[in-house]
Design a protein around this motif. Structure first.
Motif, PDB file in Angstrom:
ATOM      1  N   UNK A 121       0.831  -1.198   0.000  1.00  0.00           N
ATOM      2  CA  UNK A 121       0.000   0.000   0.000  1.00  0.00           C
ATOM      3  C   UNK A 121       0.872   1.257   0.000  1.00  0.00           C
ATOM      4  N   UNK A 122       0.568   2.170  -0.906  1.00  0.00           N
ATOM      5  CA  UNK A 122       1.398   3.369  -1.043  1.00  0.00           C
ATOM      6  C   UNK A 122       0.664   4.400  -1.879  1.00  0.00           C
ATOM      7  N   UNK A 123       1.271   5.560  -2.002  1.00  0.00           N
ATOM      8  CA  UNK A 123       0.723   6.612  -2.850  1.00  0.00           C
ATOM      9  C   UNK A 123       1.652   7.800  -2.854  1.00  0.00           C
ATOM     10  N   UNK A 124       1.746   8.480  -4.000  1.00  0.00           N
ATOM     11  CA  UNK A 124       2.534   9.701  -4.051  1.00  0.00           C
ATOM     12  C   UNK A 124       1.908  10.712  -3.093  1.00  0.00           C
ATOM     13  N   UNK A 125       2.701  11.310  -2.191  1.00  0.00           N
ATOM     14  CA  UNK A 125       2.112  12.242  -1.227  1.00  0.00           C
ATOM     15  C   UNK A 125       1.438  13.426  -1.909  1.00  0.00           C
ATOM     16  N   UNK A 126       0.448  13.974  -1.228  1.00  0.00           N
ATOM     17  CA  UNK A 126      -0.266  15.127  -1.773  1.00  0.00           C
ATOM     18  C   UNK A 126      -0.428  16.196  -0.693  1.00  0.00           C
ATOM     19  N   UNK A 127      -1.205  17.219  -0.994  1.00  0.00           N
ATOM     20  CA  UNK A 127      -1.322  18.357  -0.078  1.00  0.00           C
ATOM     21  C   UNK A 127      -1.923  17.977   1.269  1.00  0.00           C
ATOM     22  N   UNK A 128      -2.693  16.897   1.324  1.00  0.00           N
ATOM     23  CA  UNK A 128      -3.265  16.442   2.591  1.00  0.00           C
ATOM     24  C   UNK A 128      -2.192  15.908   3.535  1.00  0.00           C
ATOM     25  N   UNK A 129      -0.989  15.667   3.011  1.00  0.00           N
ATOM     26  CA  UNK A 129       0.096  15.119   3.826  1.00  0.00           C
ATOM     27  C   UNK A 129       1.012  16.193   4.401  1.00  0.00           C
ATOM     28  N   UNK A 130       0.682  17.457   4.207  1.00  0.00           N
ATOM     29  CA  UNK A 130       1.498  18.540   4.758  1.00  0.00           C
ATOM     30  C   UNK A 130       1.091  18.832   6.200  1.00  0.00           C
ATOM     31  N   UNK A 131       2.101  18.877   7.076  1.00  0.00           N
ATOM     32  CA  UNK A 131       1.891  19.183   8.487  1.00  0.00           C
ATOM     33  C   UNK A 131       2.934  20.205   8.920  1.00  0.00           C
ATOM     34  N   UNK A 132       2.508  21.454   9.085  1.00  0.00           N
ATOM     35  CA  UNK A 132       3.395  22.510   9.565  1.00  0.00           C
ATOM     36  C   UNK A 132       4.676  22.601   8.736  1.00  0.00           C
ATOM     37  N   UNK A 133       4.514  22.576   7.424  1.00  0.00           N
ATOM     38  CA  UNK A 133       5.649  22.733   6.529  1.00  0.00           C
ATOM     39  C   UNK A 133       6.459  21.488   6.271  1.00  0.00           C
ATOM     40  N   UNK A 134       6.015  20.357   6.778  1.00  0.00           N
ATOM     41  CA  UNK A 134       6.710  19.085   6.570  1.00  0.00           C
ATOM     42  C   UNK A 134       5.786  18.085   5.881  1.00  0.00           C
ATOM     43  N   UNK A 135       6.374  17.168   5.115  1.00  0.00           N
ATOM     44  CA  UNK A 135       5.605  16.107   4.479  1.00  0.00           C
ATOM     45  C   UNK A 135       5.519  14.933   5.451  1.00  0.00           C
ATOM     46  N   UNK A 136       4.303  14.568   5.810  1.00  0.00           N
ATOM     47  CA  UNK A 136       4.041  13.535   6.812  1.00  0.00           C
ATOM     48  C   UNK A 136       3.934  12.164   6.134  1.00  0.00           C
ATOM     49  N   UNK A 137       5.061  11.523   5.913  1.00  0.00           N
ATOM     50  CA  UNK A 137       5.052  10.214   5.267  1.00  0.00           C
ATOM     51  C   UNK A 137       4.409   9.149   6.159  1.00  0.00           C
ATOM     52  N   UNK A 138       4.660   9.116   7.473  1.00  0.00           N
ATOM     53  CA  UNK A 138       3.955   8.131   8.301  1.00  0.00           C
ATOM     54  C   UNK A 138       2.434   8.258   8.181  1.00  0.00           C
ATOM     55  N   UNK A 139       1.938   9.501   8.164  1.00  0.00           N
ATOM     56  CA  UNK A 139       0.501   9.705   8.005  1.00  0.00           C
ATOM     57  C   UNK A 139       0.011   9.265   6.644  1.00  0.00           C
ATOM     58  N   UNK A 140       0.818   9.512   5.612  1.00  0.00           N
ATOM     59  CA  UNK A 140       0.460   9.100   4.258  1.00  0.00           C
ATOM     60  C   UNK A 140       0.341   7.585   4.181  1.00  0.00           C
ATOM     61  N   UNK A 141       1.290   6.887   4.792  1.00  0.00           N
ATOM     62  CA  UNK A 141       1.262   5.424   4.777  1.00  0.00           C
ATOM     63  C   UNK A 141       0.024   4.901   5.496  1.00  0.00           C
ATOM     64  N   UNK A 142      -0.260   5.451   6.669  1.00  0.00           N
ATOM     65  CA  UNK A 142      -1.430   4.998   7.427  1.00  0.00           C
ATOM     66  C   UNK A 142      -2.709   5.198   6.625  1.00  0.00           C
ATOM     67  N   UNK A 143      -2.807   6.334   5.941  1.00  0.00           N
ATOM     68  CA  UNK A 143      -4.001   6.607   5.140  1.00  0.00           C
ATOM     69  C   UNK A 143      -4.130   5.639   3.978  1.00  0.00           C
ATOM     70  N   UNK A 144      -3.019   5.418   3.256  1.00  0.00           N
ATOM     71  CA  UNK A 144      -3.069   4.533   2.096  1.00  0.00           C
ATOM     72  C   UNK A 144      -3.377   3.094   2.510  1.00  0.00           C
ATOM     73  N   UNK A 145      -2.800   2.648   3.612  1.00  0.00           N
ATOM     74  CA  UNK A 145      -3.075   1.291   4.090  1.00  0.00           C
ATOM     75  C   UNK A 145      -4.557   1.125   4.391  1.00  0.00           C
ATOM     76  N   UNK A 146      -5.129   2.118   5.068  1.00  0.00           N
ATOM     77  CA  UNK A 146      -6.554   2.001   5.418  1.00  0.00           C
ATOM     78  C   UNK A 146      -7.438   2.080   4.182  1.00  0.00           C
ATOM     79  N   UNK A 147      -7.118   2.993   3.248  1.00  0.00           N
ATOM     80  CA  UNK A 147      -7.927   3.123   2.040  1.00  0.00           C
ATOM     81  C   UNK A 147      -7.880   1.853   1.194  1.00  0.00           C
ATOM     82  N   UNK A 148      -6.705   1.251   1.071  1.00  0.00           N
ATOM     83  CA  UNK A 148      -6.555   0.107   0.170  1.00  0.00           C
ATOM     84  C   UNK A 148      -6.958  -1.215   0.798  1.00  0.00           C
ATOM     85  N   UNK A 149      -6.720  -1.370   2.113  1.00  0.00           N
ATOM     86  CA  UNK A 149      -6.927  -2.681   2.735  1.00  0.00           C
ATOM     87  C   UNK A 149      -7.973  -2.698   3.836  1.00  0.00           C
ATOM     88  N   UNK A 150      -8.338  -1.534   4.375  1.00  0.00           N
ATOM     89  CA  UNK A 150      -9.280  -1.485   5.485  1.00  0.00           C
ATOM     90  C   UNK A 150      -8.608  -1.613   6.844  1.00  0.00           C
TER      91      UNK A 150
END
Length: 231
Positions: A121-150
């Motif tokens: 499960x993965x995805x190119x990060x987008x604007x929803x992954x921005x947190x205070x000027x940083x790209x939140x890859x852990x958050x992106x992974x958690x979101x993609x895992x839930x969207x793709x697998x539940x």
């Protein structure tokens, strides 16, 4: 192409607005290419994604700068073989691993831009992954895992480190997510979730126990990770 794997515990990925010359200078070609791809796959959407520049590995830290680009430019750049040397596609992946050591990967559905490819499960990060000027890859992974697998964060234990697999213009930041059930049971759980989705991103689930289970449908950075993790 040679691959390199860097284990890190810290991701320092800052957002820095930047004008991508490729997206400006080749605009007509990009628009035409995306129109053709969208005619083939009507569900493609030209949203905004985040791409990286200036990657640096220092000890247990990975640093880079990210900027905003439209998906049409990213897709054209990718389909043309990633022309130029200043930009990379840096994304997170959740390597779901069962209690028996088996990894579980998904096969992308036909309506997606990566139809038939098999990976975590993965995805190119987008604007929803921005947190205070940083790209939140852990958050992106958690979101993609839930969207793709539940699977939610309560269903697995995330490793403290990332395996950053560098493959040309791609840097896959892969984190092992340990699930307390065997690989086949995890596969069945995900398949049950897919059956409830109207238009799932995944068309199938694959259990991989080692390099012998890898196929050409898996990107090189995925097979390199599996070889290192199961060797």
């Amino acid at each position: 192409m040679p691959l390199a794997i860097h284990r890190v515990t810290e991701l320092d990925l800052k957002y820095r607005p930047w004008t991508w010359p490729f997206a400006v200078e080749r605009r007509e070609e990009i628009d035409a290419h995306f129109a053709n791809r969208q005619a083939e796959k009507p569900k493609l959407w030209n949203g905004q994604v985040l791409l990286g520049r200036n990657p640096v590995f220092t000890g247990d830290r990975f640093s880079a700068e990210y900027f905003q680009a439209d998906f049409a430019s990213f897709l054209t750049w990718r389909d043309l073989g990633f022309p130029g040397e200043s930009v990379f596609n840096g994304f997170g992946m959740g390597a779901l691993r069962g209690s028996d050591g088996a990894f579980v990967l998904g096969e992308m559905a036909g309506h997606t831009a990566n139809a038939g490819r098999i990976y975590f499960p993965s995805g190119t990060p987008d604007l929803d992954d921005l947190r205070e000027g940083l790209v939140d890859i852990p958050g992106s992974v958690a979101r993609e895992v839930e969207e793709e697998t539940g699977l939610s964060a309560e269903d697995y234990r995330a490793a403290p480190h990332w395996e950053c697999v560098v493959s040309g213009a791609a840097i896959a930041m892969i984190r092992i997510l340990d699930v307390p059930m065997p690989g086949q049971a995890l596969r069945a759980k995900i398949e049950a979730n897919l059956a409830t989705q109207q238009s799932p991103e995944l068309a199938g689930i694959h259990v991989v126990r080692g390099p012998d289970d890898c196929t050409p449908a898996m990107p090189g950075f995925v097979t390199a990770f599996i070889e290192a993790a199961t060797g």
